[in-house]
Design a protein around this motif. Structure first.
Motif, PDB file in Angstrom:
ATOM      1  N   ASP A   3       7.234  24.891   1.979  1.00 32.30           N
ATOM      2  CA  ASP A   3       6.061  24.195   2.223  1.00 32.30           C
ATOM      3  C   ASP A   3       6.282  22.549   2.053  1.00 32.30           C
ATOM      4  N   ALA A   4       6.863  22.136   1.277  1.00 31.17           N
ATOM      5  CA  ALA A   4       7.167  20.582   1.571  1.00 31.17           C
ATOM      6  C   ALA A   4       7.520  20.159   2.587  1.00 31.17           C
ATOM      7  N   ILE A   5       8.484  20.500   2.636  1.00 28.29           N
ATOM      8  CA  ILE A   5       9.706  20.634   3.208  1.00 28.29           C
ATOM      9  C   ILE A   5       8.958  19.535   4.737  1.00 28.29           C
ATOM     10  N   LYS A   6       8.501  21.721   5.227  1.00 28.04           N
ATOM     11  CA  LYS A   6       7.514  21.552   6.392  1.00 28.04           C
ATOM     12  C   LYS A   6       6.505  20.396   6.557  1.00 28.04           C
ATOM     13  N   ALA A   7       5.694  20.486   5.144  1.00 31.88           N
ATOM     14  CA  ALA A   7       4.398  18.512   4.948  1.00 31.88           C
ATOM     15  C   ALA A   7       4.899  18.238   5.304  1.00 31.88           C
ATOM     16  N   LEU A   8       6.484  17.771   5.236  1.00 35.40           N
ATOM     17  CA  LEU A   8       7.055  16.088   5.198  1.00 35.40           C
ATOM     18  C   LEU A   8       7.712  15.926   6.595  1.00 35.40           C
ATOM     19  N   GLY A   9       7.649  16.569   7.622  1.00 35.62           N
ATOM     20  CA  GLY A   9       7.596  17.533   9.161  1.00 35.62           C
ATOM     21  C   GLY A   9       8.917  17.732   9.313  1.00 35.62           C
ATOM     22  N   GLY A  10       9.683  18.556   8.481  1.00 36.84           N
ATOM     23  CA  GLY A  10      11.519  19.026   8.939  1.00 36.84           C
ATOM     24  C   GLY A  10      11.108  20.767   8.425  1.00 36.84           C
ATOM     25  N   GLY A  11      12.137  21.046   8.947  1.00 31.51           N
ATOM     26  CA  GLY A  11      12.485  21.939   9.599  1.00 31.51           C
ATOM     27  C   GLY A  11      12.753  22.915   8.509  1.00 31.51           C
ATOM     28  N   ALA A  12      14.200  23.968   8.723  1.00 28.51           N
ATOM     29  CA  ALA A  12      15.090  24.704   8.137  1.00 28.51           C
ATOM     30  C   ALA A  12      15.872  23.548   7.910  1.00 28.51           C
ATOM     31  N   PRO A  13      16.184  23.771   6.319  1.00 26.45           N
ATOM     32  CA  PRO A  13      16.928  22.778   5.797  1.00 26.45           C
ATOM     33  C   PRO A  13      18.759  23.374   5.515  1.00 26.45           C
ATOM     34  N   GLN A  42       0.586  -0.871   0.050  1.00 24.28           N
ATOM     35  CA  GLN A  42      -0.227   0.189   0.453  1.00 24.28           C
ATOM     36  C   GLN A  42       0.945   0.895   0.043  1.00 24.28           C
ATOM     37  N   ALA A  43       0.429   2.584  -1.458  1.00 21.66           N
ATOM     38  CA  ALA A  43       1.597   2.993  -0.817  1.00 21.66           C
ATOM     39  C   ALA A  43       0.969   4.523  -0.100  1.00 21.66           C
ATOM     40  N   ALA A  44       1.882   4.530   1.257  1.00 24.15           N
ATOM     41  CA  ALA A  44       1.495   5.846   1.750  1.00 24.15           C
ATOM     42  C   ALA A  44       2.026   7.279   1.618  1.00 24.15           C
ATOM     43  N   TRP A  45       1.115   8.311   1.401  1.00 22.32           N
ATOM     44  CA  TRP A  45       1.698   9.393   0.872  1.00 22.32           C
ATOM     45  C   TRP A  45       1.206  10.451   1.506  1.00 22.32           C
ATOM     46  N   THR A  46       1.374  12.197   2.025  1.00 18.88           N
ATOM     47  CA  THR A  46       1.144  13.209   2.848  1.00 18.88           C
ATOM     48  C   THR A  46       0.765  13.834   1.526  1.00 18.88           C
ATOM     49  N   GLN A  47      -0.402  14.225   1.433  1.00 21.80           N
ATOM     50  CA  GLN A  47      -1.073  14.825   0.599  1.00 21.80           C
ATOM     51  C   GLN A  47      -0.417  16.254   0.405  1.00 21.80           C
ATOM     52  N   ALA A  48      -0.498  17.032   2.036  1.00 19.27           N
ATOM     53  CA  ALA A  48      -0.279  18.057   1.811  1.00 19.27           C
ATOM     54  C   ALA A  48       1.160  18.799   1.793  1.00 19.27           C
TER      55      ALA A  48
END
Length: 152
Positions: free
Chosen positions: A44-54, A29-35
């Motif tokens: 915004d993409a990094i934040k939605a994946l649960g990350g902070g400042a790269p 089953q593929a799991a993905w974060t829609q946001a």
């Protein structure tokens, strides 16, 4: 005497018993974060994946062509040898949806992936490593596209 019909009936019974005991492999089953996939910017993409400042890192690598003749199929590779990687992501800065791919990584998996992404125009492509300790590391490469792949 064993007949084909009896063999098939017995096989079906064995399969039913194995399935009931949970011993058959389940469908992936593929799991993905829609946001994350709907994000319009890298931040915004990094934040939605649960990350902070790269932070840029030489321990994360990205490979791809300098010039892609067809933006519909641009080969990209991302890798890192760092321990404690949770996810590796491919982001295309100027695409309508910035996040192109996310790979879940564990200690049992080598953090090196190759894929093809669609690019609408020339852009920076980022390999982002989300670490178990919360750090976000990235590497980037500019890829020039001569024929756009996102309707361009």
């Amino acid at each position: 005497m064993h007949t084909r019909r009896k063999l098939l009936a017995d096989s079906a019974k064995v399969m039913a018993l194995l399935a009931g005991a949970g011993l058959l492999p389940q469908a992936a089953q593929a799991a993905w974060t829609q946001a994350a996939f709907e994000a319009k910017t890298v931040a915004d993409a990094i934040k939605a994946l649960g990350g902070g400042a790269p932070a840029e890192s030489k321990d994360v690598t990205i490979t791809g062509p300098d010039i892609a003749e067809n933006g519909a199929v641009v080969p990209v590779g991302v890798a890192t040898a760092l321990p404690g990687v949770k996810r590796l992501a491919v982001l295309v800065e100027k695409n309508p949806s910035t996040l192109a791919a996310v790979f879940e990584v564990s200690d049992a998996v080598e953090a090196s992936f190759n894929t093809r992404v669609k690019m609408g125009q020339s852009s920076n492509v980022l390999a982002v490593a989300l670490m178990a300790d919360g750090k976000v590391l990235f590497a980037q490469k500019e890829i020039k596209v001569t024929l756009g792949g996102c309707g361009g």
